[in-house]
Motif scaffolding. Sequence first.
Motif, PDB file in Angstrom:
ATOM      1  N   GLN A  50       0.777  -1.328  -0.320  1.00 17.65           N
ATOM      2  CA  GLN A  50       0.359  -0.384  -0.433  1.00 17.65           C
ATOM      3  C   GLN A  50       1.140   1.281  -0.498  1.00 17.65           C
ATOM      4  OE1 GLN A  50      -2.721  -0.021   2.786  1.00 17.65           O
ATOM      5  NE2 GLN A  50      -2.897  -2.612   2.492  1.00 17.65           N
ATOM      6  N   ILE A  51       0.829   1.760  -1.134  1.00 16.34           N
ATOM      7  CA  ILE A  51       1.851   2.755  -1.442  1.00 16.34           C
ATOM      8  C   ILE A  51       0.395   4.575  -1.472  1.00 16.34           C
ATOM      9  CG2 ILE A  51       3.387   4.374  -2.506  1.00 16.34           C
ATOM     10  CD1 ILE A  51       3.892   1.416  -1.742  1.00 16.34           C
ATOM     11  N   GLY A  52       0.772   5.211  -0.450  1.00 15.57           N
ATOM     12  CA  GLY A  52       0.266   6.955  -0.287  1.00 15.57           C
ATOM     13  C   GLY A  52       0.314   8.078  -1.085  1.00 15.57           C
ATOM     14  N   ASP A  53      -0.199   9.103  -1.100  1.00 15.96           N
ATOM     15  CA  ASP A  53      -0.179   9.756  -2.121  1.00 15.96           C
ATOM     16  C   ASP A  53       1.657  10.783  -1.956  1.00 15.96           C
ATOM     17  OD1 ASP A  53      -2.570   9.062  -3.244  1.00 15.96           O
ATOM     18  OD2 ASP A  53      -3.279  11.142  -1.506  1.00 15.96           O
ATOM     19  N   ASN A  54       1.985  10.539  -3.225  1.00 19.63           N
ATOM     20  CA  ASN A  54       2.259  11.462  -3.445  1.00 19.63           C
ATOM     21  C   ASN A  54       4.749  11.318  -2.703  1.00 19.63           C
ATOM     22  OD1 ASN A  54       1.735  13.983  -4.188  1.00 19.63           O
ATOM     23  ND2 ASN A  54       0.367  14.060  -2.425  1.00 19.63           N
ATOM     24  N   VAL A  55       4.474   9.381  -2.681  1.00 22.73           N
ATOM     25  CA  VAL A  55       5.561   8.644  -2.161  1.00 22.73           C
ATOM     26  C   VAL A  55       6.673   9.183  -3.276  1.00 22.73           C
ATOM     27  CG1 VAL A  55       6.301   6.916  -1.925  1.00 22.73           C
ATOM     28  CG2 VAL A  55       4.848   7.349  -0.541  1.00 22.73           C
ATOM     29  N   ILE A  56       7.368   9.051  -3.648  1.00 28.39           N
ATOM     30  CA  ILE A  56       8.437   8.905  -4.331  1.00 28.39           C
ATOM     31  C   ILE A  56       9.932   7.738  -3.841  1.00 28.39           C
ATOM     32  CG2 ILE A  56      10.523  10.472  -5.404  1.00 28.39           C
ATOM     33  CD1 ILE A  56       9.279  12.614  -4.927  1.00 28.39           C
ATOM     34  N   PHE A  57      10.024   7.460  -5.518  1.00 30.72           N
ATOM     35  CA  PHE A  57      11.071   5.769  -4.691  1.00 30.72           C
ATOM     36  C   PHE A  57      12.445   6.160  -5.737  1.00 30.72           C
ATOM     37  CE2 PHE A  57       6.918   4.240  -4.105  1.00 30.72           C
ATOM     38  CZ  PHE A  57       6.685   3.455  -3.514  1.00 30.72           C
ATOM     39  N   GLY A  58      13.410   6.157  -5.235  1.00 23.71           N
ATOM     40  CA  GLY A  58      14.789   6.824  -6.066  1.00 23.71           C
ATOM     41  C   GLY A  58      14.616   5.342  -7.214  1.00 23.71           C
ATOM     42  N   GLY A  59      15.799   5.111  -8.253  1.00 21.02           N
ATOM     43  CA  GLY A  59      15.610   3.773  -8.352  1.00 21.02           C
ATOM     44  C   GLY A  59      16.445   2.992  -8.299  1.00 21.02           C
ATOM     45  N   THR A  60      16.103   1.313  -8.598  1.00 22.14           N
ATOM     46  CA  THR A  60      16.095   0.397  -8.239  1.00 22.14           C
ATOM     47  C   THR A  60      15.169  -0.232  -6.780  1.00 22.14           C
ATOM     48  OG1 THR A  60      18.309   0.602  -7.880  1.00 22.14           O
ATOM     49  CG2 THR A  60      18.084   0.258 -10.178  1.00 22.14           C
ATOM     50  N   CYS A  61      14.705   0.388  -6.058  1.00 28.99           N
ATOM     51  CA  CYS A  61      14.013   0.433  -5.393  1.00 28.99           C
ATOM     52  C   CYS A  61      13.841  -0.673  -4.885  1.00 28.99           C
ATOM     53  CB  CYS A  61      13.136   1.698  -4.224  1.00 28.99           C
ATOM     54  SG  CYS A  61      14.136   2.668  -3.592  1.00 28.99           S
ATOM     55  N   VAL A  62      13.763  -2.238  -3.738  1.00 26.86           N
ATOM     56  CA  VAL A  62      12.542  -2.749  -3.505  1.00 26.86           C
ATOM     57  C   VAL A  62      11.227  -2.841  -3.087  1.00 26.86           C
ATOM     58  CG1 VAL A  62      12.141  -5.633  -4.155  1.00 26.86           C
ATOM     59  CG2 VAL A  62      14.118  -4.417  -5.163  1.00 26.86           C
ATOM     60  N   ILE A  63      10.925  -2.858  -2.726  1.00 30.67           N
ATOM     61  CA  ILE A  63       9.563  -2.936  -1.372  1.00 30.67           C
ATOM     62  C   ILE A  63       9.294  -4.255  -1.223  1.00 30.67           C
ATOM     63  CG2 ILE A  63       7.859  -1.854  -0.282  1.00 30.67           C
ATOM     64  CD1 ILE A  63      10.026   0.141  -1.530  1.00 30.67           C
ATOM     65  N   HIS A  64       9.528  -4.314   0.150  1.00 26.23           N
ATOM     66  CA  HIS A  64       8.974  -6.189   0.556  1.00 26.23           C
ATOM     67  C   HIS A  64       7.534  -6.325   0.675  1.00 26.23           C
ATOM     68  CE1 HIS A  64       8.017  -9.397   3.299  1.00 26.23           C
ATOM     69  NE2 HIS A  64       9.859 -10.243   2.769  1.00 26.23           N
ATOM     70  N   GLN A  65       6.686  -7.491   0.329  1.00 27.96           N
ATOM     71  CA  GLN A  65       4.996  -7.854   0.088  1.00 27.96           C
ATOM     72  C   GLN A  65       4.912  -7.199   1.582  1.00 27.96           C
ATOM     73  OE1 GLN A  65       4.784 -11.934  -0.723  1.00 27.96           O
ATOM     74  NE2 GLN A  65       5.258 -12.704   1.294  1.00 27.96           N
ATOM     75  N   PHE A  66       3.490  -6.981   1.256  1.00 29.68           N
ATOM     76  CA  PHE A  66       2.748  -6.320   2.250  1.00 29.68           C
ATOM     77  C   PHE A  66       3.033  -5.266   3.031  1.00 29.68           C
ATOM     78  CE2 PHE A  66       1.730 -10.993   2.008  1.00 29.68           C
ATOM     79  CZ  PHE A  66       0.077 -10.872   1.936  1.00 29.68           C
ATOM     80  N   THR A  67       4.126  -4.197   2.809  1.00 23.58           N
ATOM     81  CA  THR A  67       4.862  -3.248   3.140  1.00 23.58           C
ATOM     82  C   THR A  67       3.276  -1.880   2.877  1.00 23.58           C
ATOM     83  OG1 THR A  67       6.636  -4.050   2.809  1.00 23.58           O
ATOM     84  CG2 THR A  67       6.537  -1.752   3.190  1.00 23.58           C
TER      85      THR A  67
END
Length: 269
Positions: free
Chosen positions: A144-161
């Motif tokens: 679940q990702i909120g509004d206005n979130v910024i991810f830099g390159g090659t990030c990995v986000i674990h499931q259910f985070t």
Amino acid sequence: MSNATVHPTAIVGSLARLGKGVKIGPYCIVGDSVVLHDDVELVSHVSIDGHTEIGAGTRIFPFASIGHQPQDLKYHGEASRLVIGKRCVIRESVTINPGTENGGMLTKIGNDCLIMASAHVAHDAILGNNVIMANYVGIAGHCQIGDNVIFGGTCVIHQFTRIGAHAFIGAQSMVDGDVIPYGMAVGNRASLTGLNLVGLKRRKFDREAIHRLRAAYRLIFASEGTLRERVEDAGALFKGDALVQDVVAFIAAASDRPILMPRNGQTAE
């Protein structure tokens, strides 16, 4: 097909629903259950299938694979959905999967998102509005990702985070815990490194509200007492402050992942 423009080399299912001004470029493939709202543009070589709905004004670039079967061994062909909002930009070779029976049957992306080349959004992920994913970012299932979130390159986000609104995730980070709203996380494994002050200032948040948020951050992530006690103290001390209450509510909410914390010895924001 309204007044849609379809290149002669494109293959569009006879039951696909195309809004006004839709442009489908060379060698695109659009399945029967796809809905493209007004002014959607598929530049070329885009493949869209499944029960996929794409909002007005969204542009999708070559070799994107949208709405195809999830990469989940528990998926058994259920008619799950993918909904993409308005005015999104989805760049080259992006992959986005629909939901599954075990995750609510829906993957959803909000309005005005930018998903750069070769990024991936997995099954049952929910993204808010104005999310920016740089190249090669991977969002695992059920995130679940909120509004206005910024991810830099090659990030990995674990499931259910969960990633709270207005957070910033530094490049090459591996995030395996929930990131508070307005927070900043960096590293592999990532830790909380402070507040996204640059983002807050750029978005014209009130200076005094930012000062109160910084004070609450220091309290919540101090060393005395338990996290629950510190969160309750911050909630009571900053009872009328919307930003602080966002953080308090986020931490208090149930989650399958731990709250991402500062590393030992890391100075509080």
